[in-house]
Write a protein that holds these residues in place. Structure first.
Motif, PDB file in Angstrom:
ATOM      1  N   HIS B 365      18.143  72.567  87.935  1.00  9.58           N
ATOM      2  CA  HIS B 365      18.779  71.286  87.612  1.00  9.58           C
ATOM      3  C   HIS B 365      17.798  70.315  86.957  1.00  9.58           C
ATOM      4  O   HIS B 365      16.580  70.442  87.117  1.00  9.58           O
ATOM      5  N   VAL B 366      18.376  69.358  86.249  1.00 12.37           N
ATOM      6  CA  VAL B 366      17.549  68.272  85.720  1.00 12.37           C
ATOM      7  C   VAL B 366      18.268  66.959  86.017  1.00 12.37           C
ATOM      8  O   VAL B 366      19.489  66.857  85.850  1.00 12.37           O
ATOM      9  N   ALA B 367      17.526  65.982  86.515  1.00 13.16           N
ATOM     10  CA  ALA B 367      18.103  64.673  86.832  1.00 13.16           C
ATOM     11  C   ALA B 367      17.588  63.649  85.827  1.00 13.16           C
ATOM     12  O   ALA B 367      16.421  63.690  85.439  1.00 13.16           O
ATOM     13  N   THR B 368      18.468  62.755  85.374  1.00 11.09           N
ATOM     14  CA  THR B 368      18.033  61.676  84.474  1.00 11.09           C
ATOM     15  C   THR B 368      18.610  60.356  84.984  1.00 11.09           C
ATOM     16  O   THR B 368      19.612  60.338  85.705  1.00 11.09           O
ATOM     17  N   TYR B 369      17.987  59.272  84.571  1.00 14.01           N
ATOM     18  CA  TYR B 369      18.432  57.947  85.006  1.00 14.01           C
ATOM     19  C   TYR B 369      19.201  57.292  83.857  1.00 14.01           C
ATOM     20  O   TYR B 369      18.673  57.181  82.741  1.00 14.01           O
ATOM     21  N   ASP B 370      20.426  56.897  84.153  1.00 16.92           N
ATOM     22  CA  ASP B 370      21.276  56.250  83.152  1.00 16.92           C
ATOM     23  C   ASP B 370      21.098  54.746  83.292  1.00 16.92           C
ATOM     24  O   ASP B 370      21.631  54.132  84.219  1.00 16.92           O
ATOM     25  N   GLU B 371      20.343  54.147  82.373  1.00  5.99           N
ATOM     26  CA  GLU B 371      19.981  52.727  82.493  1.00  5.99           C
ATOM     27  C   GLU B 371      21.198  51.812  82.438  1.00  5.99           C
ATOM     28  O   GLU B 371      21.249  50.782  83.093  1.00  5.99           O
ATOM     29  N   LYS B 372      22.196  52.230  81.639  1.00  4.82           N
ATOM     30  CA  LYS B 372      23.345  51.355  81.418  1.00  4.82           C
ATOM     31  C   LYS B 372      24.122  51.128  82.719  1.00  4.82           C
ATOM     32  O   LYS B 372      24.508  50.007  83.042  1.00  4.82           O
ATOM     33  N   ASP B 373      24.299  52.206  83.498  1.00  5.30           N
ATOM     34  CA  ASP B 373      25.122  52.097  84.714  1.00  5.30           C
ATOM     35  C   ASP B 373      24.306  52.170  86.004  1.00  5.30           C
ATOM     36  O   ASP B 373      24.888  52.267  87.087  1.00  5.30           O
ATOM     37  N   ASP B 374      23.007  52.156  85.882  1.00  9.85           N
ATOM     38  CA  ASP B 374      22.144  52.310  87.061  1.00  9.85           C
ATOM     39  C   ASP B 374      22.571  53.520  87.894  1.00  9.85           C
ATOM     40  O   ASP B 374      22.773  53.422  89.118  1.00  9.85           O
ATOM     41  N   ALA B 375      22.728  54.648  87.243  1.00  5.90           N
ATOM     42  CA  ALA B 375      23.165  55.864  87.942  1.00  5.90           C
ATOM     43  C   ALA B 375      22.208  57.016  87.605  1.00  5.90           C
ATOM     44  O   ALA B 375      21.539  56.997  86.569  1.00  5.90           O
ATOM     45  N   ILE B 376      22.164  57.950  88.517  1.00  5.24           N
ATOM     46  CA  ILE B 376      21.358  59.152  88.276  1.00  5.24           C
ATOM     47  C   ILE B 376      22.326  60.315  88.061  1.00  5.24           C
ATOM     48  O   ILE B 376      23.248  60.512  88.864  1.00  5.24           O
ATOM     49  N   THR B 377      22.130  61.053  87.000  1.00 10.27           N
ATOM     50  CA  THR B 377      23.004  62.211  86.772  1.00 10.27           C
ATOM     51  C   THR B 377      22.187  63.479  86.910  1.00 10.27           C
ATOM     52  O   THR B 377      21.036  63.542  86.466  1.00 10.27           O
ATOM     53  N   VAL B 378      22.810  64.453  87.543  1.00 11.22           N
ATOM     54  CA  VAL B 378      22.135  65.748  87.735  1.00 11.22           C
ATOM     55  C   VAL B 378      22.955  66.793  86.979  1.00 11.22           C
ATOM     56  O   VAL B 378      24.167  66.896  87.146  1.00 11.22           O
ATOM     57  N   ARG B 379      22.262  67.552  86.119  1.00  8.97           N
ATOM     58  CA  ARG B 379      22.944  68.568  85.321  1.00  8.97           C
ATOM     59  C   ARG B 379      22.230  69.906  85.463  1.00  8.97           C
ATOM     60  O   ARG B 379      21.040  69.957  85.763  1.00  8.97           O
ATOM     61  N   ARG B 380      23.030  70.967  85.204  1.00 10.05           N
ATOM     62  CA  ARG B 380      22.428  72.309  85.197  1.00 10.05           C
ATOM     63  C   ARG B 380      21.585  72.448  83.941  1.00 10.05           C
ATOM     64  O   ARG B 380      22.051  72.130  82.830  1.00 10.05           O
ATOM     65  N   LEU B 381      20.368  72.946  84.117  1.00 10.09           N
ATOM     66  CA  LEU B 381      19.462  73.058  82.981  1.00 10.09           C
ATOM     67  C   LEU B 381      19.944  74.131  81.998  1.00 10.09           C
ATOM     68  O   LEU B 381      19.732  74.028  80.798  1.00 10.09           O
ATOM     69  N   GLN B 382      20.618  75.141  82.516  1.00  9.65           N
ATOM     70  CA  GLN B 382      20.996  76.266  81.662  1.00  9.65           C
ATOM     71  C   GLN B 382      22.105  75.905  80.666  1.00  9.65           C
ATOM     72  O   GLN B 382      21.992  76.180  79.479  1.00  9.65           O
ATOM     73  N   ASP B 383      23.175  75.247  81.187  1.00 11.31           N
ATOM     74  CA  ASP B 383      24.304  74.981  80.291  1.00 11.31           C
ATOM     75  C   ASP B 383      24.650  73.501  80.173  1.00 11.31           C
ATOM     76  O   ASP B 383      25.597  73.131  79.470  1.00 11.31           O
ATOM     77  N   GLY B 384      23.910  72.656  80.840  1.00  7.92           N
ATOM     78  CA  GLY B 384      24.126  71.210  80.726  1.00  7.92           C
ATOM     79  C   GLY B 384      25.298  70.693  81.529  1.00  7.92           C
ATOM     80  O   GLY B 384      25.639  69.507  81.436  1.00  7.92           O
ATOM     81  N   GLY B 385      25.948  71.545  82.320  1.00  3.40           N
ATOM     82  CA  GLY B 385      27.117  71.120  83.113  1.00  3.40           C
ATOM     83  C   GLY B 385      26.735  70.054  84.140  1.00  3.40           C
ATOM     84  O   GLY B 385      25.681  70.140  84.781  1.00  3.40           O
ATOM     85  N   LEU B 386      27.620  69.041  84.297  1.00  2.69           N
ATOM     86  CA  LEU B 386      27.336  67.957  85.234  1.00  2.69           C
ATOM     87  C   LEU B 386      27.505  68.450  86.666  1.00  2.69           C
ATOM     88  O   LEU B 386      28.538  69.028  87.019  1.00  2.69           O
ATOM     89  N   VAL B 387      26.518  68.229  87.475  1.00  2.94           N
ATOM     90  CA  VAL B 387      26.563  68.659  88.883  1.00  2.94           C
ATOM     91  C   VAL B 387      26.923  67.467  89.777  1.00  2.94           C
ATOM     92  O   VAL B 387      27.737  67.577  90.669  1.00  2.94           O
TER      93      VAL B 387
END
Lengths: 535, 415
Positions: B365-387
């Motif tokens: 997985h890869v987690a990124t910080y969404d500055e606009k909504d103050d949210a953290i999104t976690v996605r699968r590294l292989q296909d980019g699917g939102l976890v």
């Protein structure tokens, strides 16, 4: 056997006979062991050579060994440049006199590949005496052949052994094979052959001779041959004391080895200190050898045998001095099976495992004799010959499977999962960086009189000269060659900073001119070089 | 007088005879009591099985414990929370406060778990006059859920951005003090003996941040005392008190410096001051030598290199997540291999102007910080699917803004 080619079965032969003939020609346990040994030698030897060619070998400990052998071939016995830039003898720290045997090979073709190939071949050859000995300690009959062969094959899959084999070159890594041969010939009562291999083992490093001394004790009891055992023990202990108390101090201005001082600081930094502490404060000694990672080290040694080695402690006693040398040390690598320090111990764990299987069988036999059938429920699951008859084969197979799994998880082979980046791993630099390294190395004259300062991974490619300094030691080097991607002897410490500082000073030093800078590889040449001293 | 060998021979014979007698006695005893023997054997068998089961369970708990793949972040109320991205199970590592008056702010690296030990600091006070803020340092072992306070900061003393050394023997943190430029403090994990990187910093340039090289060395970003817009990267040897300048720039840094030990490669992102993120470029420093990055192409904005993954992650050994943007529509996560100095895009696409990517320890997985909504999104590294999408994260600059409000000297480069 039919006439003609041994590999062809005549078509006219009846079907049943043909099948039986093919069965006879299948690879038997001896052939299997030899096949494994040849395969290991080719794979590990090839990988070791590859590792060197892609600049993943090190000045310490391939460059220094290669330099010592090269110097020996030129008449300067065991001479090498040490970390501080001084010309010293290998005998300053260790008595690995076996290196001298390689010197004649350097006369026609000086190359570290001799060392790497010999190390892989000798380690692989260790399966042969291990097979003989395992067979003997299992039961010694034909039913023991396959279990012994599987145990010998499992030995080659030991991740620690493979890692030690791929970590540059150490004569000590070959000691296990020599010790096994010596032990085999001792049990066979062939004194001459025993002496030959015992001497070879003793020449790998000063401490190994104590394992031979333990064989002397084994000859006294349980072999009951004190006429052999007592002189073997006395001679080995005498040799060890002469080396440690006379020879090594002679190369250290009368003092003991600095390595001993560093590694055994908790015990006074000397052989006497170790003996005194062990006698006067055994609890401290016990706590020290069982603390933290050291307990894990003991588990690392026994786990690949399914802990069966613990069932035959009398065989584990043979490498006990070497185990003590490692456990009492403060150097973490000495209590990590991936380093050469454990290579002489590992084969005896497998041998003890074979004897452990036999002890387990004896226990079962005794229980059956008294009409108690332990694990009779298991025998219902394993019908036919019964569990007891199949147990050695099952345990041998189990050890091989465990070995392959452990090797997959922790071994250094490129296709396996190699979790640790350390000296044993093969990590080639990118092609562009390797090309830069090739070009930079080609700029250094082959002339052995030219003095060179090189970083650790470049050292083994430039070691056929008297003066090879380990950067940042520069002294009076005519050339300085630096790989910034692998700057330090050991990146676990802070030497990258020291190297950076040294490099920046070198750039501003008017005596040196940068003649190559590509991809993080730098070469500096001294502007007014003194005429090369004769090599 | 008996000869010595004879005495030994007799003693050995007696010892062997005693052992044989003892063995025979035991054999006889057990033979006469088959029930006891069978029961003893069964008990022993079960004991061994139980021991193996306990060891296996303990090992499983240690290896696959709850911290292993978790995303650790600071929540809006100052709490520090660890969330398991797949199941959504959350653990509050440090309890914040719902009351705005007592609101606390935590400095914690938003990280996709993998930290057996985590260091963070908590800012208190500073809202009322006469109560200067202070921030203590904590460490936590998320597996055992054990927390310890390392330092008791005096009022007016604030530790931020703590980081454990590679062998976890030491902790560094930026130390802010009212009326003094920020400095870097280094201490053992026990918290005793806090020492400053530059003990006499008063007249010198502030130290903005630091990253470990090894347990005895670190990189530090410093502002220049002569030219405030020039930043210099210095390498420090703590044992020998050596210091060497590695790199200087007048650009603005985008994200932290990331150092990969096995290839001795430091990766940083920078852009011209005030320029958008698509103007950000990566610099690869091997020693003090700049190495070109392969595979990035021209015109791609690259920023926020993550810490390198662990060597044990199959296929990702030491690689770093890097955010990329073409400046128009696409924003995504790429992988930088510091061993081969090359970059490649992954299938992961992220929200506009996302920041702070982190790869999970298992590399899935890869987690990124969404500055606009103050949210953290976690996605699968292989296909980019939102976890998972985790709302309510604390913006990273919140605590530094609070410090500035309280009159602390916080250079703009510090954020």
């Amino acid at each position: 056997m039919t006439k003609g080619s041994p590999w062809r079965v005549p078509w006219r032969m009846p079907w049943r006979e043909r099948k039986a003939e093919k069965g006879r020609r299948r690879v038997g346990p001896r052939g299997f062991v030899l096949l494994c040994a040849v395969f290991y030698a080719l794979v590990i030897g090839g990988l070791a050579a590859y590792k060197h060619e892609v600049y993943a070998s090190s000045r310490f400990d391939l460059g220094n060994m290669d330099q010592a052998v090269w110097n020996s071939s030129q008449g300067r016995l065991l001479e090498a440049t040490d970390e501080n830039g001084e010309l010293t003898s290998r005998l300053k720290n260790h008595a690995d006199l076996l290196l001298l045997l390689f010197a004649p090979l350097y006369w026609p073709a000086p190359s570290p590949h001799w060392l790497l190939a010999a190390q892989a071949a000798v380690v692989a050859l260790g399966t042969v005496p291990l097979f003989w000995l395992a067979r003997r300690f299992l039961r010694g009959d034909s039913q023991s052949d396959w279990p012994a062969a599987l145990i010998a094959a499992a030995y080659l899959f030991n991740p620690g052994l493979q890692s030690a084999n791929l970590f540059d070159f150490h004569a000590q890594t070959m000691a296990g094979t020599f010790l096994l041969f010596a032990f085999h010939y001792l049990l066979e009562k062939r004194l001459l052959a025993f002496v030959v291999f015992a001497v070879l083992a003793a020449l790998t490093k000063e401490g190994i001779v104590l394992a031979v001394a333990m064989m002397g004790l084994y000859a006294i009891y349980p072999l009951r041959r004190p006429r052999w055992g007592a002189p073997i023990f006395a001679l080995c202990v005498g040799y060890f004391l002469v080396i440690v108390l006379l020879v090594i101090p002679a190369f250290n201005a009368g003092e003991g080895s600095l390595l001993v001082e560093e590694r055994y600081e908790a015990f006074g930094g000397s052989l006497g200190g170790v003996a005194k502490t062990a006698l006067t404060d055994p609890l401290f000694t016990l706590r020290f050898v069982l603390a933290g990672a050291k307990s894990a080290y003991l588990a690392q040694l026994a786990a690949p045998t399914g802990f069966l080695a613990l069932l035959a402690p009398h065989l584990l006693a043979i490498p006990l001095p070497e185990l003590a040398v490692n456990l009492l040390s403060e150097r973490p690598q000495m209590t990590d099976i991936r380093y050469h320090y454990s290579a002489p111990i590992i084969p005896f764990a497998y041998l003890a495992a074979a004897a452990g299987v036999r002890n387990l069988l004896r226990l079962f036999e005794r229980m059956e004799g008294s009409h108690r059938r332990p694990f009779s429920w298991l025998e219902r699951i394993v019908p036919g010959k019964g569990l007891r008859e199949r147990l050695p084969l099952l345990l041998g197979l189990g050890m091989l499977v465990v070995g392959v799994e452990l090797d997959y998880q922790n071994g250094p082979l490129p296709l396996f999962r190699s979790p640790m980046n350390d000296n044993t791993a093969i990590e080639p630099a990118p092609a562009s960086h390797r090309a830069a390294l090739d070009e930079a190395v080609a700029l250094i004259p082959i002339d052995p009189g030219v003095k060179v300062s090189a970083t650790n991974s470049l050292g083994p490619h430039l070691s056929h000269r008297r003066y090879l300094y380990l950067f940042p030691v520069i002294e009076d080097a005519d050339y300085v060659i630096v790989d910034q991607a692998r700057p330090a002897y050991d990146t676990n410490n802070s030497s990258p900073v020291l190297n950076l500082q040294s490099l920046q000073r070198l750039r501003s030093d008017p005596r040196y001119k940068e003649i190559y800078a590509e991809n993080g590889v730098l070469v500096f040449e001294k502007m007014e070089r003194a005429p090369p001293t004769s090599a | 007088m008996r000869p010595v060998p004879s005495i030994f021979e007799r003693a050995r014979g007696r010892a062997q005879a005693s052992a044989r007698r003892l063995d025979a006695a035991l054999e006889g005893f057990l033979g006469r009591r088959p029930g006891l023997t069978r029961g003893g054997l069964t008990f022993w068998g079960f004991l061994v099985l139980l021991l193996v089961a306990v060891l296996a369970a303990g090992f499983g708990a240690a290896v696959g414990g709850r911290s292993v793949e978790e995303v650790v972040y600071a929540a809006r109320d100052g709490s520090i929370v660890a969330v398991e991205p797949v199941s959504g199970e959350a653990l509050t590592v440090y309890e914040g406060s719902a009351s705005e008056e007592a609101s606390r702010f935590a400095f914690v690296p938003t990280t996709a778990g993998g930290l057996r030990w985590l260091a963070f600091s908590v800012l208190r006070g500073g809202l009322e006059e006469g109560s200067p803020p202070r921030a203590d340092l904590y460490t936590v072992d998320p597996v055992r859920q054990a927390r310890a306070r390392l330092t008791g900061a005096v009022p007016g003393e604030v530790f931020t951005d703590p980081a454990l050394s590679p062998a976890r023997s030491r902790i560094l943190a930026v130390r802010h003090e009212s009326g003094a430029p920020p400095n870097v403090a280094v201490m053992p994990r026990s918290g005793s003996r806090v020492s400053l990187l530059e003990p006499d910093l008063e007249s010198a340039a502030p130290i903005l941040s630091a990253v470990w090289i090894s347990d005895d060395a670190l990189f530090a970003w410093r502002a220049s005392s002569s030219s405030p817009e020039t930043l210099s990267l210095t390498a420090h040897d703590l044992g020998e008190r050596r210091r060497v300048t590695v790199y200087e720039t007048e650009n603005e840094l985008v994200g932290p410096l990331s150092y990969h030990r096995d290839s001795n490669t430091a990766v940083l992102a920078e852009r011209p001051r005030g320029a958008p993120l698509e103007k950000a470029r990566l610099k690869l420093l091997v020693g003090d030598e700049e190495i070109p990055l392969a595979g990035a192409g021209d015109g791609l904005g690259l920023y926020d290199p993550s810490p390198p993954t662990r060597a044990s992650v199959m296929g990702l050994d030491g690689q770093m997540a890097v955010l990329w943007t073409d400046g128009e529509e696409e924003w995504g996560v790429g992988l930088l291999d510091p061993e081969s100095w090359s970059f490649r895009k992954t299938a992961v696409r992220v929200e506009l102007e996302s920041r702070h990517p982190q790869i999970s320890p298992d590399g899935l997985h890869v987690a990124t910080y969404d500055e606009k909504d103050d949210a953290i999104t976690v996605r699968r590294l292989q296909d980019g699917g939102l976890v998972r999408r985790i709302e309510g994260a604390q913006p990273p600059e919140t605590a530094l803004a609070r410090l500035q409000e309280s009159g602390f000297e916080v250079p703009p480069e510090a954020s």
